[in-house]
Design a protein around this motif. Structure first.
Motif, PDB file in Angstrom:
ATOM      1  N   VAL A   1      60.812   3.537  -0.614  1.00  0.00           N
ATOM      2  CA  VAL A   1      61.286   4.255  -1.790  1.00  0.00           C
ATOM      3  C   VAL A   1      62.805   4.173  -1.826  1.00  0.00           C
ATOM      4  O   VAL A   1      63.478   4.626  -0.906  1.00  0.00           O
ATOM      5  CB  VAL A   1      60.836   5.730  -1.735  1.00  0.00           C
ATOM      6  CG1 VAL A   1      61.380   6.504  -2.933  1.00  0.00           C
ATOM      7  CG2 VAL A   1      59.321   5.825  -1.673  1.00  0.00           C
TER       8      VAL A   1
ATOM      9  N   PHE B   1      58.274  14.393   7.992  1.00  0.00           N
ATOM     10  CA  PHE B   1      58.020  13.010   7.560  1.00  0.00           C
ATOM     11  C   PHE B   1      58.403  12.737   6.107  1.00  0.00           C
ATOM     12  O   PHE B   1      57.929  11.768   5.537  1.00  0.00           O
ATOM     13  CB  PHE B   1      56.544  12.613   7.774  1.00  0.00           C
ATOM     14  CG  PHE B   1      56.140  12.668   9.215  1.00  0.00           C
ATOM     15  CD1 PHE B   1      56.530  11.669  10.101  1.00  0.00           C
ATOM     16  CD2 PHE B   1      55.413  13.749   9.703  1.00  0.00           C
ATOM     17  CE1 PHE B   1      56.176  11.726  11.436  1.00  0.00           C
ATOM     18  CE2 PHE B   1      55.065  13.812  11.032  1.00  0.00           C
ATOM     19  CZ  PHE B   1      55.439  12.813  11.910  1.00  0.00           C
TER      20      PHE B   1
ATOM     21  N   LYS C   1      64.034  13.376   5.947  1.00  0.00           N
ATOM     22  CA  LYS C   1      65.272  14.131   6.202  1.00  0.00           C
ATOM     23  C   LYS C   1      66.153  13.428   7.230  1.00  0.00           C
ATOM     24  O   LYS C   1      67.342  13.208   6.990  1.00  0.00           O
ATOM     25  CB  LYS C   1      64.936  15.548   6.718  1.00  0.00           C
ATOM     26  CG  LYS C   1      64.062  16.377   5.817  1.00  0.00           C
ATOM     27  CD  LYS C   1      63.814  17.780   6.390  1.00  0.00           C
ATOM     28  CE  LYS C   1      63.069  17.790   7.725  1.00  0.00           C
ATOM     29  NZ  LYS C   1      61.682  17.312   7.641  1.00  0.00           N
ATOM     30  N   SER C   2      65.556  13.110   8.370  1.00  0.00           N
ATOM     31  CA  SER C   2      66.370  12.496   9.436  1.00  0.00           C
ATOM     32  C   SER C   2      66.883  11.130   9.004  1.00  0.00           C
ATOM     33  O   SER C   2      68.003  10.738   9.365  1.00  0.00           O
ATOM     34  CB  SER C   2      65.548  12.354  10.724  1.00  0.00           C
ATOM     35  OG  SER C   2      65.165  13.621  11.203  1.00  0.00           O
ATOM     36  N   THR C   3      66.083  10.419   8.242  1.00  0.00           N
ATOM     37  CA  THR C   3      66.511   9.099   7.767  1.00  0.00           C
ATOM     38  C   THR C   3      67.766   9.215   6.909  1.00  0.00           C
ATOM     39  O   THR C   3      68.701   8.413   7.048  1.00  0.00           O
ATOM     40  CB  THR C   3      65.370   8.443   6.961  1.00  0.00           C
ATOM     41  OG1 THR C   3      64.220   8.362   7.798  1.00  0.00           O
ATOM     42  CG2 THR C   3      65.757   7.057   6.490  1.00  0.00           C
TER      43      THR C   3
HETATM   44  P1  ADP Z   1      61.682  13.787   8.668  1.00  0.00           P
HETATM   45  O1  ADP Z   1      62.959  13.840   9.407  1.00  0.00           O
HETATM   46  O2  ADP Z   1      61.739  14.480   7.345  1.00  0.00           O
HETATM   47  O3  ADP Z   1      60.531  14.274   9.483  1.00  0.00           O
HETATM   48  P2  ADP Z   1      61.991  10.923   8.796  1.00  0.00           P
HETATM   49  O4  ADP Z   1      63.326  10.742   8.185  1.00  0.00           O
HETATM   50  O5  ADP Z   1      61.898  10.834  10.267  1.00  0.00           O
HETATM   51  O6  ADP Z   1      61.335  12.277   8.304  1.00  0.00           O
HETATM   52  O7  ADP Z   1      61.058   9.847   8.108  1.00  0.00           O
HETATM   53  C1  ADP Z   1      59.682   9.743   8.431  1.00  0.00           C
HETATM   54  C2  ADP Z   1      59.223   8.311   8.224  1.00  0.00           C
HETATM   55  O8  ADP Z   1      59.336   7.923   6.876  1.00  0.00           O
HETATM   56  C3  ADP Z   1      60.024   7.302   9.031  1.00  0.00           C
HETATM   57  O9  ADP Z   1      59.130   6.406   9.664  1.00  0.00           O
HETATM   58  C4  ADP Z   1      60.873   6.589   8.015  1.00  0.00           C
HETATM   59  O10 ADP Z   1      61.082   5.232   8.351  1.00  0.00           O
HETATM   60  C5  ADP Z   1      60.037   6.696   6.751  1.00  0.00           C
HETATM   61  N1  ADP Z   1      60.920   6.747   5.567  1.00  0.00           N
HETATM   62  C6  ADP Z   1      62.035   7.479   5.430  1.00  0.00           C
HETATM   63  N2  ADP Z   1      62.606   7.281   4.225  1.00  0.00           N
HETATM   64  C7  ADP Z   1      61.828   6.392   3.591  1.00  0.00           C
HETATM   65  C8  ADP Z   1      61.880   5.769   2.294  1.00  0.00           C
HETATM   66  N3  ADP Z   1      62.874   6.026   1.443  1.00  0.00           N
HETATM   67  N4  ADP Z   1      60.900   4.900   1.975  1.00  0.00           N
HETATM   68  C9  ADP Z   1      59.903   4.638   2.837  1.00  0.00           C
HETATM   69  N5  ADP Z   1      59.798   5.172   4.045  1.00  0.00           N
HETATM   70  C10 ADP Z   1      60.729   6.048   4.439  1.00  0.00           C
END
Ligand code: ADP
Ligand code: MG
Length: 585
Positions: free
Chosen positions: A231, A268, A271-273
């Motif tokens: 996304v 998931f 957020k962390s990303t």
């Molecule tokens: P959170 O910190 O909210 O738990 P993460 O940032 O760890 O979530 O992301 C969870 C998963 O989703 C990771 O495997 C990441 O690679 C995937 N992800 C994050 N952003 C996107 C995006 N824009 N499109 C597709 N996958 C994503």
């Protein structure tokens, strides 16, 4: 005088390995015109490889003169040619693996040539440097070939006189390069630099462009995630701003304002990303990386809990005081910090080193340093910890230091946030108004301190006597082996050193190598005893900074620029005898 190289190699063919030392010095090549400089010759076939440079006059390269016009252009140009040289060498090594004749590209230790292969960031590196305005050089290491203990002159000729010339032709002559890619590399760097430089005056600490690809292919790869599930980034309408880069391109995207920003949302949801993209937004990225228009305050610093780290005389009183037994914390030291003390020290030391934006992820934090809820406040009266939630507003109001924090489960934080962004299936939404409603519906008593408290102002004396030269043995670890034999034989001592694992913004081992070299410099400076951090950093000013190409004077081809924040963090993590730290009076 290239002929001389041939003569010299013929002359030493079959002799003892040490005869290679005769090559030390310079050889001029005629077409293309360049100088081979043999700077260091290894003592034997198994010693650390030899060091050579190929120095090409600027006029010979054919690069447009305007590529010299600014640091950012020079850095991007050098980064680009390093990548070309690195990929030629890598491809040759792969050839060998499928069984082709190696043609001198690979030696006894797997590679006759090696150059430091860059990652996803465009950075000043010593693998390629522009010295003055009149030449550009590539720096390699080469394993000079041997049969047993004797020189293989013919093979050495193939390596130095044939293969090296091929690299020079392919990497340093503009006519032979992909000129458009090079131009894109340079222009993209300039754009990123330009976007980043506008943040502060626009009241922002970060900008994430619409369409940016933030997720990475895997935990082990910095390549962008690809496929139908990705996304692209889309700003919430309320936070959308337009920035125009120096070359007139406009970018629409999310501007994160100064102040306290919460990133929330379910697990998931990305957020962390997003936070990780902000962490690395202090660097310029490669075209095609997906984060070319994601930029952050250049002083943004990731804070995490780091239990086990050492702390030397750091003032952590804003967060921790009145320890049992009357122990004071205005000059707190330990060899084995807890989660909360390490996090408090990490914040305080980042502020000491000039950080203006803290980046924090609940995932890697000590909860008791983030918050203490109402029930615990009334139950436990003698808690030495003042959590960040009580300080974060004062930190901004008094000192202008912003915070971006990922919070999934600590609702008290809603009350102190200026902005609340909710991630929902990787799409951010501005839910600030809704969050404020929730806060008034479910009020909770958060003590908010009006004053943040003091920043540390320590003085450092670094003494590496009795320790071998520090060197980066892993991406985020600098080994400091003792010179005392017994200690080397003791494996626990052999692993002693500066642990940089807590520094998420170190992206290449070359940066840790640079830190090691700079620590050595600091230790070697007479009169550099008892210096304040900022004085110390000032002395190294020419040598620190990811936005300046100032590493050229450092020896070796495997160093990569670091920020002063990472250098300061490494200094704070030196253990024991190497470091003497006086707290501020
Ligand atoms: P959170 O910190 O909210 O738990 P993460 O940032 O760890 O979530 O992301 C969870 C998963 O989703 C990771 O495997 C990441 O690679 C995937 N992800 C994050 N952003 C996107 C995006 N824009 N499109 C597709 N996958 C994503
Ligand atoms: Mg997370």
């Amino acid at each position: 005088d290239w002929q001389q190289l041939e003569y010299d190699l013929q002359g030493i063919d079959g002799q003892q390995y040490g005869a290679y030392k005769r090559l030390l010095g310079k050889y001029d090549h005629a077409g293309p015109r360049f100088t081979l400089s043999v700077d260091h010759v290894q003592g034997d076939a198994y010693a650390a490889p030899s060091k050579v440079r190929s120095i090409v006059p600027w006029s010979e390269t054919g690069f447009p003169k305007e590529y010299l016009d600014s640091d950012v252009r020079r850095i991007a140009l050098c980064d680009f040619v390093s990548r070309i040289a690195g990929s030629i060498i890598q491809a040759k090594h792969l050839d060998r693996n499928v069984g082709n004749a190696n043609g001198g590209w690979s030696g006894p230790k797997g590679g006759a040539f090696s150059i430091c292969m860059p990652g996803a960031e465009i950075l000043p590196r010593t693998s390629a440097v522009i010295a003055g305005d009149d030449s550009i050089e590539l720096r390699f290491t080469v394993s000079l070939p041997a049969a047993g203990r004797t020189v293989l002159g013919q093979q050495a000729y193939q390596i130095l006189a044939v293969n090296l010339v091929e690299i020079v032709k392919k990497a340093l002559l503009h006519a032979n390069l992909d000129k458009q890619s090079l131009r894109r590399h340079i222009e993209s760097s300039e754009r990123q630099e330009s976007l980043r430089s506008q943040l502060s005056e626009k009241g922002l600490i970060a900008f994430v462009s619409n369409g940016a690809i933030l997720p990475r292919a895997s935990g082990a790869s910095q390549a962008p995630l690809s496929g139908p599930s990705v996304v692209g980034f889309r700003s919430p309408p309320e936070m959308e701003v337009t920035l125009t880069s120096s070359d007139g391109q406009s970018f629409r995207g999310m501007g994160i304002p100064k102040g306290v920003t919460l990133l929330t949302g379910g697990g998931f949801h990305g957020k962390s990303t997003l936070l990780e993209a902000l962490e690395l937004g202090v660097y310029n990225h490669l075209p095609g990386d997906g984060r070319e228009a994601v930029v952050a305050d250049p002083t943004a610093f990731k804070i995490r809990a780091e239990d086990g780290r050492s702390i030397a005389n750091t003032d952590i009183t804003p967060f921790i005081k009145n320890l049992p037994g009357g122990k004071t914390t205005n000059a707190f030291s330990t060899e084995d910090a807890s989660g909360s003390t390490s996090m408090a020290a990490n914040i305080q030391e980042a502020l000491e080193a000039g950080c203006k934006t803290l980046l924090i992820d609940e995932d890697s934090s000590a909860t008791n340093l983030l918050v203490r809820d109402q029930r615990m406040q009334s139950l436990i009266r003698n808690e030495p910890i003042t959590p960040l939630i009580s300080k974060v507003s004062a930190l901004y109001n008094q000192h202008g230091v912003s915070t971006v924090i990922v919070i999934g489960g600590l609702g008290d934080w809603l009350a102190v946030a200026n902005r609340v962004i909710a991630m929902d299936s990787y799409v951010p939404h501005d839910i600030t108004a809704k969050a404020q409603e929730v806060v008034s519906q479910f009020p909770s008593a958060i003590n908010q301190d009006a004053a943040y408290g003091s920043f540390p102002q320590r003085s450092f004396t670094v003494d590496l006597q009795g320790l071998k030269s520090p060197f980066a043995s892993r991406k985020r670890f600098i080994a400091l082996r003792s010179q005392i034999r017994d200690a080397v034989d003791d494996p626990s001592q052999a692993e002693s050193g500066v642990d940089l694992d807590g520094l998420d913004q170190i992206v290449e081992i070359g940066q840790s190598r640079t830190i090691a070299v700079l620590l050595q410099r600091i230790a070697g400076q007479t009169g550099a005893k008892g210096l304040r951090l900022n004085e110390l950093l000032k002395r190294l000013e020419m040598l620190i900074g990811v936005d300046k190409c100032s590493l050229a004077s450092l020896e070796g081809g495997d160093l990569v620029a670091v920020r002063q924040l990472e250098l300061a963090a490494a200094l704070s993590r030196l253990r024991g005898a190497a470091l003497q730290v006086d707290a501020s009076s």
